[in-house]
Write an enzyme that holds these catalytic residues in place. Structure first.
Site, PDB file in Angstrom:
ATOM      1  N   LYS A 220     -42.795  27.111 -51.577  1.00 41.69           N
ATOM      2  CA  LYS A 220     -41.620  26.839 -50.760  1.00 41.69           C
ATOM      3  C   LYS A 220     -40.373  27.498 -51.338  1.00 41.69           C
ATOM      4  CE  LYS A 220     -39.569  24.442 -47.487  1.00 41.69           C
ATOM      5  NZ  LYS A 220     -39.787  24.941 -46.135  1.00 41.69           N
TER       6      LYS A 220
ATOM      7  N   LYS B 216     -44.472  32.947 -38.753  1.00 38.99           N
ATOM      8  CA  LYS B 216     -45.111  31.625 -38.767  1.00 38.99           C
ATOM      9  C   LYS B 216     -46.620  31.764 -38.672  1.00 38.99           C
ATOM     10  CE  LYS B 216     -42.512  29.732 -40.033  1.00 38.99           C
ATOM     11  NZ  LYS B 216     -41.111  29.809 -40.322  1.00 38.99           N
TER      12      LYS B 216
ATOM     13  N   TRP C 255     -47.448  27.905 -59.565  1.00 34.23           N
ATOM     14  CA  TRP C 255     -47.625  29.065 -58.683  1.00 34.23           C
ATOM     15  C   TRP C 255     -47.781  30.247 -59.626  1.00 34.23           C
ATOM     16  CZ3 TRP C 255     -45.323  33.797 -57.486  1.00 34.23           C
ATOM     17  CH2 TRP C 255     -45.720  34.377 -56.279  1.00 34.23           C
TER      18      TRP C 255
ATOM     19  N   ASN D 153     -41.155  26.760 -65.860  1.00 36.43           N
ATOM     20  CA  ASN D 153     -41.011  27.416 -64.558  1.00 36.43           C
ATOM     21  C   ASN D 153     -40.103  28.621 -64.772  1.00 36.43           C
ATOM     22  OD1 ASN D 153     -38.864  26.543 -61.753  1.00 36.43           O
ATOM     23  ND2 ASN D 153     -40.429  28.086 -61.867  1.00 36.43           N
ATOM     24  N   GLY D 154     -40.586  29.814 -64.400  1.00 29.30           N
ATOM     25  CA  GLY D 154     -39.774  31.014 -64.593  1.00 29.30           C
ATOM     26  C   GLY D 154     -40.620  32.111 -65.192  1.00 29.30           C
TER      27      GLY D 154
ATOM     28  N   ARG E  52     -43.866  23.689 -54.390  1.00 27.62           N
ATOM     29  CA  ARG E  52     -43.386  24.785 -55.224  1.00 27.62           C
ATOM     30  C   ARG E  52     -44.536  25.619 -55.794  1.00 27.62           C
ATOM     31  NH1 ARG E  52     -38.019  24.061 -56.739  1.00 27.62           N
ATOM     32  NH2 ARG E  52     -38.275  25.464 -58.486  1.00 27.62           N
TER      33      ARG E  52
ATOM     34  N   HIS F 186     -41.949  53.135 -29.227  1.00 30.50           N
ATOM     35  CA  HIS F 186     -41.789  54.088 -30.332  1.00 30.50           C
ATOM     36  C   HIS F 186     -42.919  53.974 -31.356  1.00 30.50           C
ATOM     37  CE1 HIS F 186     -37.940  55.210 -28.705  1.00 30.50           C
ATOM     38  NE2 HIS F 186     -37.629  53.924 -28.613  1.00 30.50           N
TER      39      HIS F 186
ATOM     40  N   GLU G 285     -39.738  35.733 -36.220  1.00 28.60           N
ATOM     41  CA  GLU G 285     -40.024  34.384 -36.731  1.00 28.60           C
ATOM     42  C   GLU G 285     -41.393  33.898 -36.245  1.00 28.60           C
ATOM     43  OE1 GLU G 285     -38.910  32.711 -39.005  1.00 28.60           O
ATOM     44  OE2 GLU G 285     -39.357  30.617 -38.648  1.00 28.60           O
TER      45      GLU G 285
ATOM     46  N   GLU H 231     -48.118  33.239 -41.924  1.00 25.32           N
ATOM     47  CA  GLU H 231     -48.145  32.439 -43.145  1.00 25.32           C
ATOM     48  C   GLU H 231     -49.030  31.209 -43.058  1.00 25.32           C
ATOM     49  OE1 GLU H 231     -44.350  31.050 -44.641  1.00 25.32           O
ATOM     50  OE2 GLU H 231     -43.625  30.594 -42.646  1.00 25.32           O
TER      51      GLU H 231
ATOM     52  N   CYS I  26     -43.295  27.041 -59.165  1.00 25.58           N
ATOM     53  CA  CYS I  26     -43.747  26.066 -60.139  1.00 25.58           C
ATOM     54  C   CYS I  26     -42.778  24.884 -60.112  1.00 25.58           C
ATOM     55  CB  CYS I  26     -43.809  26.571 -61.574  1.00 25.58           C
ATOM     56  SG  CYS I  26     -44.967  27.911 -61.824  1.00 25.58           S
TER      57      CYS I  26
END
Ligand code: M6R
Length: 612
Positions: free
Chosen positions: A607, A489, A74, A100-101, A27, A508, A485, A492, A2
């Site tokens: 983010k 990518k 968010w 926010n929180g 955010r 394995h 990585e 997401e 947020c």
């Protein structure tokens, strides 16, 4: 997550708020809203979905006034819909608030407030804060400041919030605990925002609020105090930034722009950390004895997501170049792990935003247990940067795309420089080897540029595979974290299921997944494990997997084992992750574009992850 903003001044408040919110949309983008105060009345406009929806609403319903607050959400508590969008207000619209929180004791507070006759309109945790302020300010007639302090005494959890009152026009109040807040100072106008880039078009003078501090902002001044009432003389920081850095500059997406900024990021790291070094000035902040730094015998690195991948890469660098045994943990596990006291051990946090709550809590647990804490961080003034004993800033510039790209290479770049520093002062790295590695690093930007020049080939590969249901990524040695990585990518931003593995682990279990439809991206650049990697590729081929090889220039032999080969220039193995990651970033980018996803703001993500 947020983003919150606030403004008081002479400009049109809706324009300032929408502009600042557009820089905070990374955010969260589940909903957005503003509350403005003009002629003694609060007007609230809010809409579910992205900021563009709110913009439309504001166009249809122009607002007046020079004071207001805004929010981009968010969702945590309550669905991402209009009802749960911020700002939240009392029924009479006398006070409005953005937050926010997470208010952790919201359920018990809600029961108590409902019993006292308060009616709730949303499913959010935030609304209890509004009701508490309404109770003390509107019902009991206390000042807004006193009511805010009283409400803070009753809530538990994390917050950065901003509140306006029709009973006290001309000011707004903001407070923080656990979620970031930055005050922006202007001439005849003042601002607040979740982070400094939101204010990039208005001011360079900022105050980073600390936990348990609050601020009262009017057109002509700001007054900072602790939430228990002690006046504070705040430190004003002048931020050296460039508004261009936070714009797309003609690129289709921030992510593409940020991928292509990587050569400049590495060039800057060379100039600032290595050209005259490496030496202890590699640290921008060092609040403890240099001797202790040199005597480091063990490192524990903690980080999340892409920053965790940088940590895994750094383990190779610290162990191989500096001879420092290194443990790596994801922060959400590290913070709950029983941490045993160890002599000459430092806890190193890696974070782009400097606000990731898991990483912040990991840092605090390191401190509590008596460790010295180091951080590699991109955002100046962020909480993790301020709370760590030593900090290296990556200076990658604002990273707006939710998928991290240039921050990752910057992290590996400064961690490499740090490993050379430790290697030298600990006598583990000869002058000759150190110079050789520095020279290799100096030549990296040119080599990165070569990879960028070959992006069309990656686009072509993406075209061939973008409809795949799954992807596998394999690497060995210092390149196995890049397999993680590459997979992250593509997950997401392209919403394709993907996993990364150290290639030796395939047999394995994951090898069972391979069939004639499975694209397997294999990092097989020149290295001490090259032959082993080729054997792993053959195992994939034997099961009809579709191999996309990432190889070093001149490796003609690899063509026999792969359906597609993407080449990168040769370089020292220690630095190869900084080249091999580029085609992986492009691959995810082009696959996402072909699938039509929202590259810069992928669904469900934010983010800066400030909730646990
Ligand atoms: O700001 P941080 O580096 O602490 O963020 C950590 C992760 O949330 C972040 O790397 C995330 O995984 C990115 N979306 C990856 O692209």
């Amino acid at each position: 997550m947020c983003g919150i903003v606030g403004y008081v001044g002479r400009e049109k408040v809706d324009t300032v708020l929408l502009n600042a919110l557009s820089r905070l949309e990374y955010r969260g983008y589940d909903s957005a809203g503003i509350a403005t105060l003009g002629s003694g009345t609060i007007t609230i406009l809010k809409e579910s979905g992205k900021l563009s929806n709110l913009r439309k609403l504001v166009q249809e319903h122009p607002v007046s006034g020079q004071l207001g607050i805004g929010h981009t959400r968010w969702a945590t508590h309550g669905e991402p819909n209009q009802k749960n969008a911020h700002p939240h207000a009392d029924p009479e619209k006398k006070v409005a608030l953005v937050h926010n929180g997470i208010i952790e004791n919201h359920a018990e507070l809600k029961v108590r407030l409902m019993e006292a006759g308060y009616v709730f309109q949303s499913d959010t945790d935030t609304e209890v804060l509004v009701k508490l302020i309404e109770k003390y300010h509107i019902k009991m007639g206390q000042t807004l400041e006193e009511s805010v302090k009283q409400a803070i005494r009753e809530i538990r959890g994390t917050y950065a919030f901003c509140v306006i009152s029709a009973l006290e026009p001309g000011k707004f109040i903001a407070a923080r605990k656990g979620s970031p807040l930055v005050v922006g100072l202007g001439q005849g106008e003042n601002f607040i925002a979740s982070d400094a880039p939101a204010l990039i078009d208005y001011t360079r003078d900022v105050i980073f609020l600390e936990d348990d501090q609050m601020v009262i902002l009017t057109q002509d001044g700001v007054r900072v105090s602790t939430t228990s009432g002690r006046e504070i003389s705040p430190v004003v920081t002048r931020i050296d930034w460039d508004a261009k850095a936070a714009s797309k500059e003609g690129f289709d997406h921030f992510m593409l722009k940020e991928i292509e900024e990587q050569p400049q990021v590495i060039e800057r790291i060379y100039a600032s950390r290595l050209a005259q070094g490496p030496n202890k000035s590699i640290f921008d902040v060092l609040n403890f004895d240099e001797k202790e730094l040199i005597q480091t015998e063990r490192l524990i690195i903690q980080a999340c997501g892409t920053s965790w991948h940088a940590a895994l890469t750094a383990k190779f660098l610290f162990e191989n170049l500096a001879g420092i045994p290194t443990e790596v943990d994801v922060s959400s596990e590290f913070r709950y792990r029983g941490l045993l006291p160890q002599k000459n051990t430092q806890v190193l946090s890696i974070t782009q935003s400097g606000e990731t709550i898991d990483t912040l809590m990991g840092l605090r647990q390191g401190k509590e247990k008596g460790f010295k804490t180091l951080a590699v961080c991109n955002v100046l003034g962020s909480t993790i940067a301020r709370e760590s004993d030593g900090v290296i800033f990556t200076h990658a510039g604002p990273e707006i795309g939710v998928a991290s790209t240039k921050a990752y290479t910057a992290q590996i770049g400064v961690l490499f420089a740090l490993s050379l520093f430790w290697g030298k002062v600990r006598g583990r790295l000869s002058e000759a080897r150190c110079s050789e590695l520095k020279e290799e690093f100096r030549r990296l930007p040119e080599k990165m540029q070569t990879v960028i020049g070959r992006k069309e080939l990656v686009r072509h590969t993406a075209q061939k595979f973008y409809e795949a249901r799954d992807f596998l990524f394999l690497g060995r040695g210092i390149n196995y974290p890049n397999a993680y990585e590459g997979a992250l990518k593509i997950k997401e931003i392209a919403y394709i299921h993907a996993t990364g593995h150290p290639a030796g682990e395939m047999k394995h279990g994951p090898i069972a997944l391979i069939d004639e439809k499975m694209p397997v991206v294999c990092i097989v650049t020149e290295s001490v494990v090259y032959e082993k990697m080729v054997s792993n590729i053959q195992e994939v081929r034997a099961r009809k997997g579709r191999v996309i090889a990432l190889a070093s220039d001149g490796d003609e032999a690899i063509k026999a084992h792969a359906e597609e080969v993407l080449y990168v220039p040769k370089c020292d193995e220690a630095l190869s992750p900084l080249l091999t990651v580029l085609p992986l970033q492009y691959l995810a980018y082009y696959v996402a574009v072909l699938r039509g996803t929202d590259v810069d703001q992928p669904r469900n993500l934010a983010k800066s992850v400030t909730v646990e």
